[in-house]
Design a protein around this motif. Structure first.
Motif, short mmCIF file in Angstrom:
data_model
loop_
_atom_site.label_atom_id
_atom_site.label_comp_id
_atom_site.label_asym_id
_atom_site.label_seq_id
_atom_site.Cartn_x
_atom_site.Cartn_y
_atom_site.Cartn_z
N LEU A 60 -1.65 -1.44 6.06
CA LEU A 60 -2.40 -0.77 7.12
C LEU A 60 -3.67 -0.14 6.57
O LEU A 60 -4.74 -0.24 7.19
CB LEU A 60 -1.52 0.31 7.77
CG LEU A 60 -0.33 -0.20 8.61
CD1 LEU A 60 0.54 0.98 9.05
CD2 LEU A 60 -0.81 -0.99 9.82
N ALA A 61 -3.56 0.50 5.42
CA ALA A 61 -4.74 1.14 4.82
C ALA A 61 -5.80 0.11 4.47
O ALA A 61 -7.00 0.34 4.68
CB ALA A 61 -4.33 1.93 3.58
N ALA A 62 -5.36 -1.04 3.95
CA ALA A 62 -6.33 -2.09 3.59
C ALA A 62 -7.00 -2.66 4.82
O ALA A 62 -8.20 -2.98 4.81
CB ALA A 62 -5.62 -3.19 2.80
N SER A 63 -6.24 -2.79 5.91
CA SER A 63 -6.80 -3.35 7.14
C SER A 63 -7.74 -2.37 7.84
O SER A 63 -8.77 -2.77 8.39
CB SER A 63 -5.68 -3.75 8.09
OG SER A 63 -6.17 -4.29 9.28
N ILE A 64 -7.41 -1.08 7.80
CA ILE A 64 -8.19 -0.07 8.52
C ILE A 64 -9.40 0.39 7.72
O ILE A 64 -10.51 0.51 8.24
CB ILE A 64 -7.29 1.13 8.88
CG1 ILE A 64 -6.22 0.69 9.90
CG2 ILE A 64 -8.11 2.29 9.44
CD1 ILE A 64 -5.13 1.72 10.14
N PHE A 65 -9.20 0.65 6.41
CA PHE A 65 -10.29 1.19 5.58
C PHE A 65 -10.89 0.17 4.61
O PHE A 65 -11.93 0.44 4.00
CB PHE A 65 -9.79 2.39 4.77
CG PHE A 65 -9.42 3.58 5.61
CD1 PHE A 65 -10.38 4.27 6.33
CD2 PHE A 65 -8.12 4.02 5.68
CE1 PHE A 65 -10.06 5.37 7.10
CE2 PHE A 65 -7.77 5.13 6.44
CZ PHE A 65 -8.75 5.80 7.17
N GLY A 66 -10.22 -0.99 4.46
CA GLY A 66 -10.65 -1.91 3.42
C GLY A 66 -10.12 -1.43 2.07
O GLY A 66 -9.58 -0.33 1.95
N ARG A 67 -10.27 -2.23 1.04
CA ARG A 67 -9.74 -1.86 -0.29
C ARG A 67 -10.77 -1.05 -1.07
O ARG A 67 -11.13 -1.38 -2.21
CB ARG A 67 -9.31 -3.11 -1.04
CG ARG A 67 -8.19 -3.89 -0.36
CD ARG A 67 -7.69 -5.03 -1.22
NE ARG A 67 -6.96 -4.55 -2.40
CZ ARG A 67 -5.65 -4.30 -2.43
NH1 ARG A 67 -4.92 -4.46 -1.33
NH2 ARG A 67 -5.06 -3.89 -3.54
N GLY A 68 -11.23 0.00 -0.43
CA GLY A 68 -12.19 0.89 -1.07
C GLY A 68 -11.54 2.19 -1.51
O GLY A 68 -10.33 2.26 -1.75
N LEU A 69 -12.35 3.24 -1.59
CA LEU A 69 -11.87 4.53 -2.10
C LEU A 69 -10.72 5.09 -1.26
O LEU A 69 -9.72 5.56 -1.80
CB LEU A 69 -13.03 5.53 -2.14
CG LEU A 69 -12.68 6.95 -2.60
CD1 LEU A 69 -12.14 6.93 -4.04
CD2 LEU A 69 -13.89 7.88 -2.47
N MET A 70 -10.85 5.03 0.08
CA MET A 70 -9.83 5.61 0.94
C MET A 70 -8.49 4.90 0.76
O MET A 70 -7.43 5.53 0.83
CB MET A 70 -10.29 5.55 2.39
CG MET A 70 -9.48 6.45 3.31
SD MET A 70 -9.61 8.19 2.82
CE MET A 70 -8.36 8.93 3.86
N PHE A 71 -8.53 3.59 0.54
CA PHE A 71 -7.29 2.84 0.31
C PHE A 71 -6.57 3.40 -0.91
O PHE A 71 -5.35 3.64 -0.86
CB PHE A 71 -7.62 1.35 0.10
CG PHE A 71 -6.45 0.54 -0.39
CD1 PHE A 71 -5.48 0.09 0.48
CD2 PHE A 71 -6.32 0.24 -1.75
CE1 PHE A 71 -4.39 -0.66 0.02
CE2 PHE A 71 -5.25 -0.50 -2.23
CZ PHE A 71 -4.28 -0.94 -1.34
N TYR A 72 -7.29 3.63 -1.98
CA TYR A 72 -6.65 4.12 -3.21
C TYR A 72 -6.23 5.58 -3.08
O TYR A 72 -5.23 5.99 -3.69
CB TYR A 72 -7.59 3.90 -4.41
CG TYR A 72 -7.70 2.45 -4.79
CD1 TYR A 72 -6.68 1.82 -5.49
CD2 TYR A 72 -8.81 1.70 -4.43
CE1 TYR A 72 -6.77 0.47 -5.83
CE2 TYR A 72 -8.91 0.36 -4.76
CZ TYR A 72 -7.88 -0.25 -5.46
OH TYR A 72 -7.95 -1.58 -5.78
N ILE A 73 -6.96 6.36 -2.31
CA ILE A 73 -6.54 7.75 -2.07
C ILE A 73 -5.21 7.77 -1.32
O ILE A 73 -4.29 8.54 -1.66
CB ILE A 73 -7.62 8.52 -1.29
CG1 ILE A 73 -8.85 8.76 -2.17
CG2 ILE A 73 -7.06 9.86 -0.79
CD1 ILE A 73 -10.01 9.41 -1.44
N ILE A 74 -5.09 6.91 -0.28
CA ILE A 74 -3.84 6.85 0.48
C ILE A 74 -2.69 6.39 -0.41
O ILE A 74 -1.59 6.96 -0.37
CB ILE A 74 -4.00 5.91 1.70
CG1 ILE A 74 -4.92 6.55 2.73
CG2 ILE A 74 -2.64 5.59 2.32
CD1 ILE A 74 -5.26 5.66 3.90
N GLN A 75 -2.93 5.39 -1.25
CA GLN A 75 -1.88 4.92 -2.14
C GLN A 75 -1.50 5.99 -3.16
O GLN A 75 -0.32 6.16 -3.49
CB GLN A 75 -2.33 3.66 -2.88
CG GLN A 75 -2.43 2.43 -1.98
CD GLN A 75 -1.14 2.20 -1.22
OE1 GLN A 75 -1.06 2.48 -0.03
NE2 GLN A 75 -0.12 1.71 -1.89
#
Length: 629
Positions: free
Chosen positions: A293-308
Motif C-alpha cells: 500500500l505504501a509503495a502504491s500510494i507514496f511510491g518507493r521514496g522517502l515516505m515508503f521507507y519511513i512507513i516501513q
C-alpha cells in the motif's frame, strides 16, 4: 567487570522504596501495554487475505471488510468487559485472578497457562512481523531474518530489564510515530480513492504461493479468515493484568487506556482493511500488505521507507506488551505457589527480571524453530488468549450474578455476551487452525496446568514438613546438644586447611581430616607434612580406584570406622578459597562445592563452607607456627 557491564546496560540498582516511582501515566503507559493490539494492523489484514485470496480470488476484497467489522465488534465487547474487570480487580492479575476467584482454581491455572503461551507467541509473532517489514524494505536481508529477530528480542530484553519507567519512555515514542505514519497513509490513500487515482496493485508473480482461487464461498472459509484476523485483538488483556503499574488513580487511568486503545485499533485496522479493498494488495512472503500500500500510494521514496521503519519498530515494540504483562502475571501466579517463587522476586531495577528472561528465551526458541516466519506462527496464536477471554468473562459474569451490585444486570449482560462470543471464537480458532498447528497449543496448555499443580503440591508438602504448630512451639526446649563430630575433607595441607582446622577445634574436640588418594603415592606428600604438624587430629586416607572423591567420603561417613555415635550430627567442614575475580573460579576444580551439593541429600550431616580469601594469606602466615590444639 560483570557488575560494571550490568550497571552500564541496565543502570544503577534501584532500592525498593523507589517502587512507586516506577509507574507510568496514560500517555507513556498506553504504548507499552497496547502496542500489541495497535501493531496488529501490520499483519492481521495480511492473514485475512492469506486465507481468502488463494480460495476465492477478487471476491476476497468484498468479504474482508465484513470480517474486519466482526472483529471490531468483538473488540468493543472485550473492551467494555475488561473495563469492568479493571474496576472489580484493581490490583491486577486480570483473567487469572477473575477465573481463580469466581470459578475454580484449575480454571485460573488454565487461564495462566493460556496467557503465558500467548505472551510468548506475541513476542515471537511481533518480532517476526517486524523482521518481515525490514526484509520487505531491504530484500537482501531476507536470508538473515532469524539473526535480525534475535537481535530485536535481545534489545527488548535489555530495555525491559532497565525498569518500567525507562522502558515506557524508550518504547512509547516509536508507537506514536507509527500511528502518525499510518494515519498519513490512510489519509493519502483515501484521497486517492476519492479522487479516482487509486490503481490496483499487480500481484508478485515471482512468489509461487500467490494464486487467485475460484472456489465457492463457504462458511468454513469465512470462519478461517475471521480466526486469522482475530490476531488484531490479542493483547487487550495486558492493560488489565498491569493495572498496578499505572500511576494513581490507577483504575481510572487503566480504563482510559482501554478507550484510547479501542479508538486506535478501529482507525488503523479498519482503515488498512478499507485501503485493501481499494488497492487490492495480494499477500505474499516477500512484501507485506502495508509495504504494498505504501509503495502504491507514496511510491518507493522517502515516505515508503519511513512507513516501513516505523512499522518495523512498532512490531518489535508490540512484543513489549508481552514483556509488560507476562512477568507481572507470572509473579502473581508465583505468589500463589503454582510457578517457582523466583518469578515473584524483583530484580536489579525493580522489575520481575526472571520472568523477562524466561519470556525472551522461550520466544527466541520459537523464532529459531519457525524460521521467523509470521505465517507459520499465526496458527498457534490467539487460541490461548481467547481461552483466557472466555474464562475471564464467565468468571466476572458469575461474580455479578452472586454479588448483585448496583447496575449488575447491565454488567452481567455485557460479560455474558462476551463469554458466548469469545467461546464461539475459541471453537472456531481450534477447529479451523487445528491441523495448521493449533493442536500444539491445545496440548501444551494442559501440560502446563499439570506442571503448575505439581509445583503447588511440592510447595505444600515442603510447608507441612517445615511447619511447627503453635501449640508445639510453647513446649519446645532448646536444650544444648552434644558437640558435633567434625570431618574435614582435604587435598593437601595448606594455609586454607590450617584455618579450617582452627575453626573445627573451636566447635568440637572430635575432629578428623579425610583425604582421598586417587593415584598410588599421591598422598605421600600429605602424610609427610601431617607428621610434622603438632596436632592430635587424625588423618584418614582412603584409596579410590575410580578417581571418585565424593563416593569414598560418603561411604566413610556412613560406616562405623570413625568415632561418632549413632544419632550424632556429623559436621563436614569444607575449605574453599575465594579469588578476587569471579571468572578465575572457572580455572579451579571447586571440589568443595561438588561435595557440598552431594552431602545435602544425607540426614544428620551439616555441611559448612569455610571461605578463605586469597588476600588474607599473608596475615595467616604470621601465626602459622602456632599450635592448632
Amino acid at each position: 567487570m560483570i557488575q560494571n557491564l550490568k550497571r552500564w546496560l541496565l543502570g544503577e540498582k534501584l532500592p525498593t522504596n523507589r517502587l512507586s516511582e516506577e509507574k507510568f501515566n496514560v500517555f507513556w503507559g498506553l504504548p507499552v501495554l497496547a502496542s500489541d493490539a495497535i501493531s496488529s494492523v501490520a499483519y492481521a489484514v495480511d492473514e485475512i487475505l492469506w486465507v481468502l485470496v488463494p480460495s476465492i480470488g477478487l471476491i476476497s476484497y468484498y468479504w474482508a471488510p465484513k470480517i474486519a467489522i466482526a472483529i471490531i465488534l468483538l473488540l468493543l465487547v472485550l473492551t467494555i468487559s475488561y473495563r469492568q474487570i479493571v474496576s472489580a480487580y484493581p490490583n491486577g492479575g486480570g483473567a487469572y485472578i477473575v477465573a481463580k476467584d469466581n470459578l475454580k482454581v484449575k480454571y485460573g491455572l488454565i487461564v495462566g497457562a493460556s496467557l503465558s503461551v500467548d505472551y510468548i507467541l506475541t513476542v515471537a509473532v511481533s518480532i517476526s512481523a517486524g523482521t518481515a517489514a525490514v526484509t520487505s524494505a531491504i530484500p537482501a536481508l531476507y536470508p538473515h531474518r532469524i539473526a535480525i529477530a534475535i537481535f530485536f528480542i535481545a534489545l527488548m530484553t535489555i530495555g525491559n530489564l532497565r525498569g518500567v519507567s525507562d522502558s515506557s519512555k524508550f518504547f512509547s515514542i516509536p508507537t506514536y510515530a507509527f500511528l502518525v505514519t499510518i494515519l498519513s497513509l490512510l489519509i493519502a490513500g483515501i484521497i486517492k480513492s476519492i479522487g479516482g487515482t487509486a490503481v490496483p496493485i499487480p500481484p508478485m508473480v515471482s512468489d509461487p504461493a500467490v494464486s487467485f482461487g475460484t472456489q465457492a464461498i463457504s462458511l468454513f472459509l469465512l470462519l478461517r479468515a475471521f480466526s486469522s484476523g482475530c490476531a488484531a485483538v490479542t493483547g487487550v488483556e495486558a492493560i488489565c493484568d498491569a493495572v498496578p503499574n499505572f500511576k494513581e488513580p490507577a483504575v481510572k487511568n487503566a480504563k482510559l487506556a482501554y478507550v484510547l486503545l479501542t479508538i486506535f485499533v478501529i482507525i488503523t485496522f479498519g482503515g488498512i482493511t478499507y485501503l485493501a479493498t481499494v488497492f487490492h494488495p495480494v499477500p505474499n512472503s516477500q512484501q507485506t500488505v502495508i509495504a504494498q500500500l505504501a509503495a502504491s500510494i507514496f511510491g518507493r521514496g522517502l515516505m515508503f521507507y519511513i512507513i516501513q521503519a516505523t512499522t518495523t519498530v512498532i512490531l518489535a515494540m508490540a512484543a513489549n506488551t508481552a514483556f509488560a504483562g507476562f512477568p507481572i502475571l507470572l509473579s502473581i501466579i508465583a505468589r500463589d505457589g503454582y510457578v517457582p517463587r523466583q518469578f515473584a522476586m524483583r530484580g536489579h531495577r525493580l522489575g520481575f527480571s526472571n520472568g523477562i528472561l524466561l519470556l525472551s528465551l522461550a520466544a527466541g526458541m520459537l523464532v529459531i524453530i519457525f524460521q521467523s516466519d509470521t505465517h507459520l506462527l499465526i496458527p498457534l496464536y490467539a487460541i490461548g488468549v481467547f481461552t483466557s477471554f472466555t474464562l475471564a468473562q464467565a468468571g466476572i459474569f458469575l461474580k455479578w450474578f452472586r454479588t448483585k451490585p448496583r447496575g449488575w444486570v447491565y454488567k452481567a449482560f455485557i460479560n455474558g455476551l462476551g463469554t458466548i462470543i469469545t467461546f464461539i471464537t475459541v471453537i472456531v480458532i481450534a477447529v479451523t487452525k487445528f491441523l495448521s498447528g493449533a493442536w500444539v497449543v491445545l496440548l501444551i496448555i494442559p501440560l502446563l496446568v499439570i506442571v503448575m499443580m505439581k509445583i503447588r503440591n511440592h510447595y505444600t508438602m515442603i510447608a507441612k514438613r517445615l511447619d511447627v504448630p503453635n501449640d508445639r512451639i510453647e513446649r519446645l526446649k532448646l536444650s544444648p546438644k552434644p558437640m558435633p563430630y567434625v570431618i574435614i575433607p582435604v587435598q593437601s595441607l595448606n594455609v586454607m586447611v590450617i584455618k579450617t582446622l582452627r575453626y573445627a577445634k573451636s566447635l568440637s574436640n572430635e575432629v578428623e581430616v579425610f583425604n582421598v588418594e586417587t593415584y598410588e603415592g599421591e598422598a605421600d606428600k600429605l602424610r609427610s607434612k601431617w607428621a610434622k604438624l603438632k596436632t592430635d587430629v587424625p588423618l584418614v586416607i582412603k584409596q579410590s580406584a575410580y578417581r571418585d572423591i565424593v563416593g569414598p567420603l560418603t561411604e566413610y561417613i556412613e560406616s562405623n570406622e570413625h568415632a561418632s555415635r549413632p544419632g550424632d550430627v556429623i559436621t563436614v567442614l569444607l575449605p574453599q578459597f575465594v579469588v578476587a575475580k569471579p571468572w578465575e573460579m572457572a580455572l579451579h576444580n571447586n571440589t568443595s562445592l561438588f561435595i557440598a551439593r552431594a552431602l545435602l541429600n544425607y540426614r544428620n550431616i551439616v555441611v559448612s563452607l569455610v571461605p578463605f580469601q586469597i588476600e588474607e594469606k599473608s596475615e595467616l602466615y604470621k601465626d602459622i607456627d602456632l599450635e592448632i590444639e
